[in-house]
Design a protein around this motif. Structure first.
Motif, mmCIF file in Angstrom:
data_model
loop_
_atom_site.group_PDB
_atom_site.id
_atom_site.type_symbol
_atom_site.label_atom_id
_atom_site.label_comp_id
_atom_site.label_asym_id
_atom_site.label_seq_id
_atom_site.Cartn_x
_atom_site.Cartn_y
_atom_site.Cartn_z
ATOM 1 N N UNK A 128 74.124 19.341 6.784
ATOM 2 C CA UNK A 128 75.295 18.686 6.211
ATOM 3 C C UNK A 128 75.252 18.735 4.686
ATOM 4 N N UNK A 129 74.059 18.540 4.132
ATOM 5 C CA UNK A 129 73.891 18.578 2.677
ATOM 6 C C UNK A 129 72.592 19.296 2.367
ATOM 7 N N UNK A 130 72.632 20.208 1.409
ATOM 8 C CA UNK A 130 71.428 20.945 1.023
ATOM 9 C C UNK A 130 70.543 20.072 0.138
ATOM 10 N N UNK A 131 69.219 20.301 0.242
ATOM 11 C CA UNK A 131 68.279 19.552 -0.567
ATOM 12 C C UNK A 131 67.701 20.399 -1.689
ATOM 13 N N UNK A 132 66.737 19.808 -2.379
ATOM 14 C CA UNK A 132 66.114 20.504 -3.508
ATOM 15 C C UNK A 132 65.012 21.460 -3.063
ATOM 16 N N UNK A 133 64.494 21.302 -1.843
ATOM 17 C CA UNK A 133 63.430 22.167 -1.324
ATOM 18 C C UNK A 133 63.898 22.836 -0.044
ATOM 19 N N UNK A 134 63.469 24.076 0.164
ATOM 20 C CA UNK A 134 63.909 24.803 1.356
ATOM 21 C C UNK A 134 62.759 25.142 2.295
ATOM 22 N N UNK A 135 61.582 24.529 2.068
ATOM 23 C CA UNK A 135 60.442 24.751 2.963
ATOM 24 C C UNK A 135 59.782 23.414 3.286
ATOM 25 N N UNK A 136 59.174 23.339 4.474
ATOM 26 C CA UNK A 136 58.475 22.131 4.900
ATOM 27 C C UNK A 136 57.138 22.514 5.520
ATOM 28 N N UNK A 137 56.245 21.548 5.572
ATOM 29 C CA UNK A 137 54.915 21.803 6.142
ATOM 30 C C UNK A 137 54.585 20.862 7.293
ATOM 31 N N UNK A 138 55.602 20.170 7.829
ATOM 32 C CA UNK A 138 55.345 19.287 8.960
ATOM 33 C C UNK A 138 56.595 18.545 9.382
ATOM 34 N N UNK A 139 56.467 17.763 10.469
ATOM 35 C CA UNK A 139 57.594 16.948 10.929
ATOM 36 C C UNK A 139 57.091 15.631 11.499
ATOM 37 N N UNK A 140 57.970 14.637 11.493
ATOM 38 C CA UNK A 140 57.728 13.358 12.158
ATOM 39 C C UNK A 140 58.997 12.991 12.898
ATOM 40 N N UNK A 141 58.865 12.677 14.189
ATOM 41 C CA UNK A 141 60.012 12.292 15.009
ATOM 42 C C UNK A 141 59.893 10.797 15.301
ATOM 43 N N UNK A 142 60.936 10.045 14.945
ATOM 44 C CA UNK A 142 60.857 8.598 14.885
ATOM 45 C C UNK A 142 61.991 7.965 15.685
ATOM 46 N N UNK A 143 61.688 6.861 16.379
ATOM 47 C CA UNK A 143 62.744 6.035 16.946
ATOM 48 C C UNK A 143 63.336 5.210 15.809
ATOM 49 N N UNK A 144 64.580 5.456 15.469
ATOM 50 C CA UNK A 144 65.186 4.877 14.274
ATOM 51 C C UNK A 144 65.133 3.353 14.253
ATOM 52 N N UNK A 145 65.609 2.717 15.303
ATOM 53 C CA UNK A 145 65.696 1.254 15.319
ATOM 54 C C UNK A 145 64.319 0.618 15.300
ATOM 55 N N UNK A 146 63.396 1.124 16.120
ATOM 56 C CA UNK A 146 62.055 0.537 16.154
ATOM 57 C C UNK A 146 61.332 0.713 14.831
ATOM 58 N N UNK A 147 61.511 1.869 14.201
ATOM 59 C CA UNK A 147 60.852 2.102 12.919
ATOM 60 C C UNK A 147 61.372 1.140 11.857
ATOM 61 N N UNK A 148 62.679 0.972 11.812
ATOM 62 C CA UNK A 148 63.279 0.119 10.786
ATOM 63 C C UNK A 148 62.926 -1.344 11.005
ATOM 64 N N UNK A 149 62.888 -1.776 12.267
ATOM 65 C CA UNK A 149 62.662 -3.196 12.541
ATOM 66 C C UNK A 149 61.185 -3.578 12.614
#
Length: 236
Positions: A128-149
């Protein structure tokens, strides 16, 4: 293959959850489906009929005792090990990072940097929107509500693993407002954020603006969560 310590720690966690659950059958079903094991496959591993597994999960049989639970857990882990042990490693990474597996579904570092576009293609994400970096070295998959609360700001930063050069994938979102606002109080921000379960039309109207202000790439995907986790697991 996963190391023995990780396997034993996960076995203890699963067995404890099933044994202490108010609905042991539902908890067994949750873990079986998390490991992508059918009732038939698990039954074959334990040399019982599939109706036995079905009866435990539905509550038609008396709640399994510790001996039965141990066999069920051992069977699940043995099946995963024969498949390469990815599920055990996945949960091991989350547990070793100090998170519960209902908050963080996966946390992984890649052996080498990957282009963000290739990871997006892997999980069927639309940027949807481009960022300042175009490469990554990992990922984290999170339950949004549980993480925030449930996570403190210090714990939230630990979602980055070894580096902010990663994509945070937030699941369980409806518009994306909550996780993106939460990221505003965390410094630094990740290279990329994916909002899972919504498409462009569902997205909060200010989401792209926040991403541009903070400099990260923002994308959405509607790929089913199990398929997405499998796709991420295949990144080498």
């Amino acid at each position: 293959m996963p190391n023995r310590g990780t396997r034993d720690a996960l076995a203890e966690k699963i067995a404890g959850e099933i044994t202490l659950s108010d609905d042991p059958g539902a908890t067994l079903r949750k873990w079986r489906t998390d490991f992508d094991v059918s009732q038939t496959t698990l039954a074959s591993e334990l040399e019982v009929s599939s109706s036995v597994i079905s009866d435990y999960e539905s509550g038609r049989r008396e709640s399994p005792g510790i001996g039965v639970v141990r066999r069920l857990v051992t069977g699940l882990l043995a099946i995963d090990e024969r498949r390469g042990g990815e599920r055990i490693r996945q949960y091991g990474r989350v547990l070793s990072a100090g998170f519960e597996s209902d908050v963080v579904y996966d946390l992984r570092e890649y052996p080498t940097a990957r282009s963000l576009s290739s990871v997006y293609r892997q999980i069927g994400a639309e940027e949807i929107a481009a960022g300042e970096a175009d490469r990554i070295t990992g990922h984290t998959v999170i339950d949004s509500i549980r993480a925030i609360t449930r996570l403190s700001s210090e714990e939230f930063i630990r979602l980055y693993g070894q580096s902010t050069s990663r994509v945070l994938v937030f699941t369980g979102v409806t518009r994306g407002e909550s996780p993106l606002v939460a990221l505003r109080v965390v410094s630094p921000t990740p290279n990329a954020v994916v909002l899972h379960g919504i498409d462009r039309e569902d997205l909060w109207e200010h989401a792209a603006d926040l991403a541009r202000i903070d400099g990260y790439s923002l994308a959405v995907t509607t790929t089913p969560i199990d398929a997405m986790l499998d796709d991420l697991a295949s990144i080498e």
